[in-house]
Design an enzyme around this catalytic site. Structure first.
Site, PDB file in Angstrom:
ATOM      1  N   TYR A   1      89.914  12.904   6.046  1.00 42.14           N
ATOM      2  CA  TYR A   1      90.448  12.488   4.743  1.00 42.14           C
ATOM      3  C   TYR A   1      91.691  11.603   4.894  1.00 42.14           C
ATOM      4  O   TYR A   1      92.092  10.940   3.947  1.00 42.14           O
ATOM      5  CB  TYR A   1      90.803  13.701   3.880  1.00 42.14           C
ATOM      6  CG  TYR A   1      89.614  14.556   3.484  1.00 42.14           C
ATOM      7  CD1 TYR A   1      88.323  14.049   3.537  1.00 42.14           C
ATOM      8  CD2 TYR A   1      89.784  15.864   3.064  1.00 42.14           C
ATOM      9  CE1 TYR A   1      87.233  14.832   3.187  1.00 42.14           C
ATOM     10  CE2 TYR A   1      88.695  16.647   2.706  1.00 42.14           C
ATOM     11  CZ  TYR A   1      87.424  16.125   2.778  1.00 42.14           C
ATOM     12  OH  TYR A   1      86.345  16.899   2.433  1.00 42.14           O
TER      13      TYR A   1
ATOM     14  N   LYS B   1      82.566  21.520  15.275  1.00 39.77           N
ATOM     15  CA  LYS B   1      81.274  20.898  15.596  1.00 39.77           C
ATOM     16  C   LYS B   1      81.403  20.323  17.009  1.00 39.77           C
ATOM     17  O   LYS B   1      81.212  19.123  17.256  1.00 39.77           O
ATOM     18  CB  LYS B   1      80.976  19.813  14.545  1.00 39.77           C
ATOM     19  CG  LYS B   1      79.599  19.197  14.619  1.00 39.77           C
ATOM     20  CD  LYS B   1      78.496  20.090  14.074  1.00 39.77           C
ATOM     21  CE  LYS B   1      77.147  19.431  14.274  1.00 39.77           C
ATOM     22  NZ  LYS B   1      76.025  20.353  14.055  1.00 39.77           N
TER      23      LYS B   1
ATOM     24  N   ASP C   1      77.529  24.110  11.060  1.00 39.03           N
ATOM     25  CA  ASP C   1      76.229  24.280  10.404  1.00 39.03           C
ATOM     26  C   ASP C   1      75.796  25.738  10.446  1.00 39.03           C
ATOM     27  O   ASP C   1      75.288  26.290   9.466  1.00 39.03           O
ATOM     28  CB  ASP C   1      75.168  23.351  11.032  1.00 39.03           C
ATOM     29  CG  ASP C   1      75.262  23.253  12.553  1.00 39.03           C
ATOM     30  OD1 ASP C   1      76.259  23.733  13.124  1.00 39.03           O
ATOM     31  OD2 ASP C   1      74.339  22.708  13.164  1.00 39.03           O
TER      32      ASP C   1
ATOM     33  N   ASP D   1      86.774  22.355   3.366  1.00 42.16           N
ATOM     34  CA  ASP D   1      86.525  21.945   1.980  1.00 42.16           C
ATOM     35  C   ASP D   1      85.153  22.453   1.536  1.00 42.16           C
ATOM     36  O   ASP D   1      84.989  23.083   0.482  1.00 42.16           O
ATOM     37  CB  ASP D   1      86.580  20.407   1.925  1.00 42.16           C
ATOM     38  CG  ASP D   1      86.623  19.867   0.518  1.00 42.16           C
ATOM     39  OD1 ASP D   1      86.597  20.659  -0.436  1.00 42.16           O
ATOM     40  OD2 ASP D   1      86.682  18.628   0.374  1.00 42.16           O
TER      41      ASP D   1
ATOM     42  N   ASP E   1      84.147  26.225  -0.685  1.00 39.89           N
ATOM     43  CA  ASP E   1      83.432  26.193  -1.963  1.00 39.89           C
ATOM     44  C   ASP E   1      82.150  27.016  -1.891  1.00 39.89           C
ATOM     45  O   ASP E   1      81.795  27.714  -2.839  1.00 39.89           O
ATOM     46  CB  ASP E   1      83.094  24.751  -2.371  1.00 39.89           C
ATOM     47  CG  ASP E   1      84.146  24.161  -3.294  1.00 39.89           C
ATOM     48  OD1 ASP E   1      85.305  24.637  -3.228  1.00 39.89           O
ATOM     49  OD2 ASP E   1      83.825  23.250  -4.078  1.00 39.89           O
TER      50      ASP E   1
END
Ligand code: NAD
Length: 356
Positions: free
Chosen positions: A138, A189, A221, A245, A249
């Site tokens: 970001y 990852k 994942d 993020d 959620d």
């Protein structure tokens, strides 16, 4: 205790008004809580022409903690990016150096039916997700748009973490695990990304100073899958900005409604911004329908993390549980056919329990 209160947009002013009722009860008991209000997001753009204006910067910097409602709304969608409400949030996080985002995901037994998963999978769920908030893809440079050698448009961003950024969020992860179940799962990852290889190496290194914490690593994942398969295997999860993020959620739905979940964003010294994880819900703004409990529980987190007042945090948590046990439900957590309580009435009920 010096608080900056930023109500923001949409349901922000409604839910913050209920949180203030809780603070008023504590002030009446003699707690020394000072409140200064300021604008953020669309409301700030309307009033002062910027989503994080100088006046708000001054108040937020001087405060010990910031309480935020939510920002955003369709009326601001056409503004240039730098003036959009979300830039207010990104701006204040960066300005105050709030690098650690803590999101507890706690399923209240009374709300087991509101979870999207089967009660036997989520019953007793109590996990903490720690997301790094000021780095990663970001913020990494370079980013932008360009035309490639074949004349085709490309968009690109840079995933980037410095060792020191990983070290400080890892320490928050281990410290938090020490205060809870002493299990930390670091999500990355590392099978594909160089950033993640460094992440894993640094988290493992920091872990040497925390021999009591059981550290594990998981690919993002798999973590996304495990969160819905067997979420109770987790105690504390620590991860980077973009993975956090998305996973936070996802995890929020395990607890039934985003209207129940608070969050804290902390700097290196424990100053924090406290806000519900949901947005400004323009679809129900002004209708006395919003669930104020996530905001009220955010006040609880503020007492726990910034002011070291676990006693007040526990009382607020207990008051919320009592109100839920008594059957009060805003629309988002009501089962079909259940009576629905309004925003103001829910806030009044929690304040009344707290007063007794
Ligand atoms: P949202 O979280 O505002 O709403 C999603 C859904 O959940 C809506 O149906 C809404 O009615 C419901 N909901 C949210 N909070 C609720 C509550 N307390 N009680 C009951 N129901 C609730 O997300 P969205 O619709 O994607 O975004 C709306 C606006 O909020 C956008 O402008 C977005 O940019 C902004 N936003 C802000 C923040 C923030 O302030 N931190 C976070 C996310 C989105």
């Amino acid at each position: 205790m010096k608080l900056a209160v930023l109500a923001g947009d949409g349901i922000g002013p409604e839910i913050v008004a209920e949180a203030i009722k809780i603070l008023d009860v504590l002030r009446a008991e003699g707690e020394n809580i000072e409140i200064e209000r300021a604008h953020l997001g669309g409301a700030a753009y309307d009033a002062e022409g910027h989503p994080y204006p100088l006046s708000t910067q001054r108040i937020a910097r001087a405060a010990d903690a910031v309480l935020l409602g939510a920002v955003g709304g369709p009326q601001y969608d056409t503004l240039p990016r730098a003036m959009r409400p979300e830039q207010g949030i990104l701006g204040i996080r960066k300005d105050l150096g709030l690098f650690a985002n803590l999101r507890p995901v706690l399923l209240y037994p009374e709300l087991a039916a509101a979870s999207s998963l089967k009660p036997e999978i989520v019953a007793g769920l109590d996990l903490m997700i720690i997301r790094e908030l000021t780095g990663d893809i970001y913020f990494g440079q370079p980013r932008g748009r360009r035309t490639n050698a074949q004349g085709e448009d490309e968009g690109f961003d840079t995933m980037l973490y410095a060792r020191s950024e990983i070290e400080r969020i890892a320490r928050v992860g281990f410290d938090t695990a020490m205060k809870r179940g002493k299990k930390l799962c670091s999500v990355d990852k590392a099978n594909v990304l160089d950033t993640s290889i460094l992440w894993r190496e640094v988290v493992t290194g920091v872990g040497a100073a925390y021999p009591e914490v059981q550290l594990s690593h998981m690919y993002v994942d798999n973590a996304a899958m495990q969160l819905v398969r067997a979420p109770r295997q987790f105690d504390v999860i620590v991860t980077g900005n973009i993975f956090g993020d998305i996973l936070s959620d996802e995890a929020s739905m395990l607890a039934g409604s985003i209207g129940m979940l608070p969050s804290a964003s902390l700097d290196a010294r424990g100053k924090g911004l406290y806000e519900p994880i949901h947005g400004s819900a323009p679809d129900i703004a002004g209708a006395n329908k919003a669930n104020p409990l996530a905001t009220i529980l955010s006040v609880g987190m503020m007492f726990r993390y910034t002011f070291g007042r676990a006693d007040l945090a526990s009382r607020i948590g207990a008051a919320v549980r009592k109100v839920l046990a008594a059957g009060l439900r805003t629309g988002d957590i009501a089962s079909p056919g259940e009576a629905v309580t309004g925003t103001r009435e829910m806030g009044d009920a929690v304040a009344a329990v707290l007063r007794t």
